[in-house]
Design a protein around this motif. Structure first.
Motif, mmCIF file in Angstrom:
data_model
loop_
_atom_site.group_PDB
_atom_site.id
_atom_site.type_symbol
_atom_site.label_atom_id
_atom_site.label_comp_id
_atom_site.label_asym_id
_atom_site.label_seq_id
_atom_site.Cartn_x
_atom_site.Cartn_y
_atom_site.Cartn_z
ATOM 1 N N GLU A 173 35.340 79.480 62.844
ATOM 2 C CA GLU A 173 36.162 79.401 64.048
ATOM 3 C C GLU A 173 37.622 79.602 63.663
ATOM 4 O OE1 GLU A 173 35.349 75.600 65.734
ATOM 5 O OE2 GLU A 173 33.709 76.372 66.944
ATOM 6 N N THR A 174 38.295 80.488 64.343
ATOM 7 C CA THR A 174 39.695 80.777 64.043
ATOM 8 C C THR A 174 40.556 79.544 64.279
ATOM 9 O OG1 THR A 174 39.365 83.075 64.714
ATOM 10 C CG2 THR A 174 41.637 82.289 64.572
ATOM 11 N N GLY A 175 41.345 79.188 63.280
ATOM 12 C CA GLY A 175 42.286 78.084 63.428
ATOM 13 C C GLY A 175 41.693 76.700 63.309
ATOM 14 N N ARG A 176 40.381 76.611 63.020
ATOM 15 C CA ARG A 176 39.746 75.287 62.895
ATOM 16 C C ARG A 176 38.939 75.218 61.602
ATOM 17 N NH1 ARG A 176 36.593 73.205 67.960
ATOM 18 N NH2 ARG A 176 36.989 71.239 66.877
ATOM 19 N N PRO A 177 39.592 75.207 60.472
ATOM 20 C CA PRO A 177 38.860 75.184 59.200
ATOM 21 C C PRO A 177 38.118 73.872 58.993
ATOM 22 C CG PRO A 177 41.202 74.858 58.817
ATOM 23 C CD PRO A 177 41.056 75.204 60.271
ATOM 24 N N TRP A 178 37.000 73.977 58.288
ATOM 25 C CA TRP A 178 36.209 72.802 57.934
ATOM 26 C C TRP A 178 36.709 72.158 56.636
ATOM 27 C CZ3 TRP A 178 32.418 71.085 61.195
ATOM 28 C CH2 TRP A 178 31.891 71.998 62.131
ATOM 29 N N GLY A 179 37.430 72.923 55.823
ATOM 30 C CA GLY A 179 37.795 72.437 54.502
ATOM 31 C C GLY A 179 36.692 72.643 53.489
ATOM 32 N N VAL A 180 35.679 73.439 53.844
ATOM 33 C CA VAL A 180 34.551 73.774 52.966
ATOM 34 C C VAL A 180 34.562 75.289 52.792
ATOM 35 C CG1 VAL A 180 32.046 73.722 52.675
ATOM 36 C CG2 VAL A 180 33.219 71.804 53.809
ATOM 37 N N ALA A 181 34.686 75.751 51.560
ATOM 38 C CA ALA A 181 34.875 77.186 51.309
ATOM 39 C C ALA A 181 33.776 78.029 51.941
ATOM 40 C CB ALA A 181 34.948 77.429 49.796
ATOM 41 N N PHE A 182 32.519 77.623 51.813
ATOM 42 C CA PHE A 182 31.398 78.403 52.342
ATOM 43 C C PHE A 182 31.491 78.540 53.857
ATOM 44 C CE2 PHE A 182 27.102 78.540 54.156
ATOM 45 C CZ PHE A 182 26.558 79.640 53.507
ATOM 46 N N LEU A 183 31.901 77.495 54.554
ATOM 47 C CA LEU A 183 31.946 77.505 56.013
ATOM 48 C C LEU A 183 33.195 78.187 56.555
ATOM 49 C CD1 LEU A 183 30.735 73.872 56.808
ATOM 50 C CD2 LEU A 183 29.379 75.928 56.372
ATOM 51 N N ASP A 184 34.230 78.269 55.742
ATOM 52 C CA ASP A 184 35.499 78.844 56.207
ATOM 53 C C ASP A 184 35.660 80.305 55.823
ATOM 54 O OD1 ASP A 184 36.332 76.484 57.402
ATOM 55 O OD2 ASP A 184 37.266 75.720 55.569
ATOM 56 N N ARG A 185 34.621 80.899 55.260
ATOM 57 C CA ARG A 185 34.687 82.301 54.833
ATOM 58 C C ARG A 185 33.528 83.059 55.467
ATOM 59 N NH1 ARG A 185 34.407 81.411 49.734
ATOM 60 N NH2 ARG A 185 32.145 81.672 49.599
ATOM 61 N N ALA A 186 33.844 84.062 56.269
ATOM 62 C CA ALA A 186 32.795 84.845 56.921
ATOM 63 C C ALA A 186 31.908 85.502 55.867
ATOM 64 C CB ALA A 186 33.411 85.902 57.830
ATOM 65 N N GLY A 187 30.622 85.527 56.132
ATOM 66 C CA GLY A 187 29.706 86.150 55.190
ATOM 67 C C GLY A 187 28.315 86.283 55.773
ATOM 68 N N ARG A 188 27.504 87.064 55.109
ATOM 69 C CA ARG A 188 26.112 87.270 55.513
ATOM 70 C C ARG A 188 25.228 87.021 54.301
ATOM 71 N NH1 ARG A 188 23.503 90.183 59.703
ATOM 72 N NH2 ARG A 188 21.416 90.927 59.128
ATOM 73 N N TYR A 189 24.189 86.193 54.473
ATOM 74 C CA TYR A 189 23.368 85.764 53.347
ATOM 75 C C TYR A 189 21.888 85.926 53.690
ATOM 76 C CZ TYR A 189 27.712 83.429 51.990
ATOM 77 O OH TYR A 189 29.019 83.161 51.664
ATOM 78 N N ASP A 190 21.103 86.247 52.670
ATOM 79 C CA ASP A 190 19.654 86.209 52.804
ATOM 80 C C ASP A 190 19.181 84.771 52.668
ATOM 81 O OD1 ASP A 190 19.444 88.987 53.036
ATOM 82 O OD2 ASP A 190 19.351 89.256 50.860
ATOM 83 N N VAL A 191 18.164 84.411 53.451
ATOM 84 C CA VAL A 191 17.669 83.037 53.478
ATOM 85 C C VAL A 191 16.148 83.056 53.399
ATOM 86 C CG1 VAL A 191 17.593 80.873 54.785
ATOM 87 C CG2 VAL A 191 19.621 82.323 54.912
ATOM 88 N N THR A 192 15.580 82.155 52.601
ATOM 89 C CA THR A 192 14.152 81.887 52.629
ATOM 90 C C THR A 192 13.928 80.635 53.465
ATOM 91 O OG1 THR A 192 13.777 82.861 50.447
ATOM 92 C CG2 THR A 192 12.101 81.347 51.257
ATOM 93 N N VAL A 193 13.040 80.743 54.453
ATOM 94 C CA VAL A 193 12.745 79.636 55.370
ATOM 95 C C VAL A 193 11.320 79.168 55.132
ATOM 96 C CG1 VAL A 193 12.397 79.039 57.800
ATOM 97 C CG2 VAL A 193 14.352 80.431 57.138
ATOM 98 N N ARG A 194 11.112 77.867 55.174
ATOM 99 C CA ARG A 194 9.752 77.324 55.185
ATOM 100 C C ARG A 194 9.612 76.418 56.394
ATOM 101 N NH1 ARG A 194 6.284 73.020 53.067
ATOM 102 N NH2 ARG A 194 4.305 73.915 52.401
ATOM 103 N N TRP A 195 8.791 76.854 57.349
ATOM 104 C CA TRP A 195 8.495 76.054 58.545
ATOM 105 C C TRP A 195 7.234 75.263 58.256
ATOM 106 C CZ3 TRP A 195 10.343 79.524 63.018
ATOM 107 C CH2 TRP A 195 10.918 78.746 64.034
#
Length: 280
Positions: free
Chosen positions: A40-62
């Motif tokens: 979110e613009t102007g509302r940083p979390w203070g967590v590098a991963f959450l404050d940097r736009a990116g796209r990641y592959d994820v493995t999900v187990r339901w």
């Protein structure tokens, strides 16, 4: 270990012996997904991963938490492994359970009859730089509603419908839920073998492997070694889960492994190691 933890460990062992499989989350559906981090613009979390736009592959187990037979309702597990989420070659694991979104219900596992009919939450809070917050996956819109909770039926449904999307959010008790990313479950399993259960057989009975082959995350016995989710060891450097559920999870899963003669994960029992390894 105190008396309560001993009882939890004994219960985990008894259930594992009774069903001849892991005490909790005995079967799961392994799927591919993508995570788009959308700060979110102007509302940083203070967590590098959450404050940097990116796209990641994820493995999900339901998975079904108690392993109750369908059509009985069961709490559902949604385990996520974000490839390179904690840095190159370092995954970031999240364990989410079907829950509510209220101040109390976000900490409670809730049975579900629709796999996309509500939120999934970490149940325990994560330590953000400014305060503790629960992380949740909340269905994005109504497009995913009506997903069956039977794993074979869920696998078939995911091949026939558009991808299911969840907004990943975080909130403290007195805050509204704030999104930080979009998780899209595509329905294809890692390796291109089709959706797999933890036992290594596809829901339709046509997948590779046999009972105990360990094709899914957290399964055991694969020649490539077990892939197990560890939200404590595989967490972000600046965002770690709190200790609220850690000892209870450790006790239950240790009892389950002991009853089945399964080896403890590497690093178990060491400070900073994988004491929090779970068989999601």
């Amino acid at each position: 270990m105190n008396t309560a933890l001993r009882l939890v460990r004994a219960a985990g062992a008894a259930l594992a012996r009774l069903r001849g499989a892991r005490a909790l989350h005995p079967d799961g559906l392994v799927l591919d997904a993508t995570l788009e981090v959308l700060p979110e613009t102007g509302r940083p979390w203070g967590v590098a991963f959450l404050d940097r736009a990116g796209r990641y592959d994820v493995t999900v187990r339901w998975s079904r938490a108690a392993g109750l037979p369908s059509p009985l309702p069961d709490a559902l597990g949604l385990a996520l492994r974000v490839t390179d989420g904690a840095g190159p070659g370092r995954p970031f694991d999240l364990l989410l359970t079907s829950s509510g979104t209220g101040r109390v219900t976000r900490h409670l596992p809730l049975p579900r009859t629709d796999a996309a009919g509500g939120a999934y939450a970490t149940l325990t809070s994560y330590r953000f730089p400014d305060r503790d917050r629960v992380i949740a996956a909340i269905p994005a819109g109504d497009g995913g509603r009506g997903l069956p909770v039977s794993l074979p039926d869920l696998a078939r449904a995911l091949t026939e419908r558009p991808p299911v999307a969840f907004r990943l959010c975080a909130a403290a008790p007195h805050e509204p839920w704030r999104p930080f990313g979009l998780l899209t479950v595509t329905g294809a399993s890692p390796g291109g073998d089709g959706p797999l259960t933890a036992a290594g057989a596809s829901p339709a009975g046509t997948g590779p492997g046999a009972e105990g082959s360990g094709a899914g995350p957290g399964a055991e016995g694969s020649g490539a070694g077990p892939l197990a989710f560890d939200p404590y060891g595989a967490c972000l450097p600046d965002l770690a889960p709190g200790p609220r559920l850690r000892r209870w999870r450790e006790a239950a899963y240790a009892g389950s492994r002991r009853a089945r003669g399964a080896a403890a994960p590497p690093g178990a029992g060491r400070r900073g190691g994988s004491e929090g390894h779970v068989e999601a």
